[in-house]
Design an enzyme around this catalytic site. Sequence first.
Site, short mmCIF file in Angstrom:
data_model
loop_
_atom_site.label_atom_id
_atom_site.label_comp_id
_atom_site.label_asym_id
_atom_site.label_seq_id
_atom_site.Cartn_x
_atom_site.Cartn_y
_atom_site.Cartn_z
N CYS A 48 78.02 54.75 99.10
CA CYS A 48 78.25 54.73 97.66
C CYS A 48 77.07 54.11 96.92
CB CYS A 48 79.53 53.94 97.35
SG CYS A 48 79.78 53.73 95.58
N CYS A 55 78.09 50.75 94.82
CA CYS A 55 78.50 49.50 95.47
C CYS A 55 77.31 48.53 95.43
CB CYS A 55 78.91 49.77 96.92
SG CYS A 55 80.66 50.22 97.11
N HIS A 82 84.89 48.91 95.44
CA HIS A 82 84.82 50.37 95.52
C HIS A 82 86.19 51.02 95.31
CE1 HIS A 82 83.01 54.16 96.90
NE2 HIS A 82 84.13 54.37 97.55
N ASN A 135 85.39 59.25 82.90
CA ASN A 135 86.06 60.35 83.60
C ASN A 135 86.64 59.73 84.85
OD1 ASN A 135 84.77 62.00 81.71
ND2 ASN A 135 83.06 62.41 83.09
N HIS A 140 83.53 55.44 93.07
CA HIS A 140 83.44 54.04 92.64
C HIS A 140 83.76 53.95 91.14
CE1 HIS A 140 81.69 49.96 93.57
NE2 HIS A 140 81.98 49.90 92.29
N HIS A 163 83.74 53.68 87.47
CA HIS A 163 82.63 53.54 86.52
C HIS A 163 82.89 54.41 85.30
CE1 HIS A 163 81.57 57.37 88.41
NE2 HIS A 163 80.72 57.60 87.41
N GLN A 168 80.66 55.91 81.53
CA GLN A 168 79.33 56.32 81.09
C GLN A 168 79.20 56.11 79.58
OE1 GLN A 168 77.84 60.04 82.95
NE2 GLN A 168 79.92 60.28 83.70
ZN LIG Z 1 81.29 52.01 95.77
#
Ligand SMILES: [Zn+2]
Length: 328
Positions: free
Chosen positions: A32, A35, A96, A136, A147, A149, A151
């Site tokens: 990932c 991470c 994660h 999203n 992971h 997140h 934007q």
């Molecule tokens: Zn991750």
Amino acid sequence: MSERRYDPTHGEWVTVATGRQDRIYKPAAAACPLCPTRAAHEPTEIPRGHFEIAVFDNRFPSLSPRPPEPAIPGTDLVPVEPAYGHCEVVVFTDDHDATLADVGVARVHLLVEAWARRVADLGADPGVRYVLPFENKGEAVGVTLHHPHGQIYAYPDVPPRPAREIAAARAHHDRTGRCVFCDVVAAEAGGVREVLAGEHFVAGVPPWARFPYEVDIWSRAHVPSLPELAPEARADLARVLARVLAGYDRYFDVRTSYLLGIHAATTDGADRDVTHLHVEICPPHRGGGKLKYLAGSETFGGAFLTDVAPEVAAERLRAACADATAPA
Ligand SMILES: [Zn+2]
Ligand SMILES: [Zn+2]
Ligand SMILES: [Zn+2]
């Protein structure tokens, strides 16, 4: 190739960004890129062993501050321009397997603060007209990195949906002398479609919800954008948002997929009398494990159909949010 091409048949810009085809697609957890860096010879995007919030430039941006020259020449019919702007990634936990619904209110508060700061910083770029923070979430909406997140896109113009929103709000203001969102808050707060009432924000299923379980979170006060939000209101937004997301997971009994976006004022200070900070959250879930897809009417007609009454959806989500214990 990364450029904007104008669609004269709809009056909209489309960004063609072919470099995005090479972006990392559903990597295994051990690979990932979001991470914390595990070993010096295998750096990830985040060169730390531990972090709370990390914001950095998207490595596969569709808009960039130094865009390449367009690959095709523009014409009078179809203008083409460099895809100027900014695309940032906001990672809000180093765990994660977490989600925004379970990182806790304190972390969501830090995220709200990060959003506000980035909106102010990106908005100070004279080449930027609109800053859109969004998330999203989940494979059901096509996420390629698991992971958790979000934007932030900073556009060189006002994108079509906020532009239509501002035009509608302007028309309402011309007719009534009032902000349409202030009127919506007055009409919806405490009503049958309210999902959650905070001190500074109210969450509800809008009467015009496009997705069966869409929830909008409106500022009670007329605040045009995140950077102008008072500290106590930022904390309240975090509490309301964390609880709505926890309520979704409780109601659907899965880690809910959704699209979340924040609408606010343009960066040039225009239309501040009618732009009113709010969050829109659109999960594709219809209940019973079924998903809503954008089909013919939505895609070609631009006309959304939903099969759950907003009043019924609100009643269900209100109960789920009341039961859900959002982690502190
Ligand atoms: Zn991750
Ligand atoms: Zn307002
Ligand atoms: Zn909106």
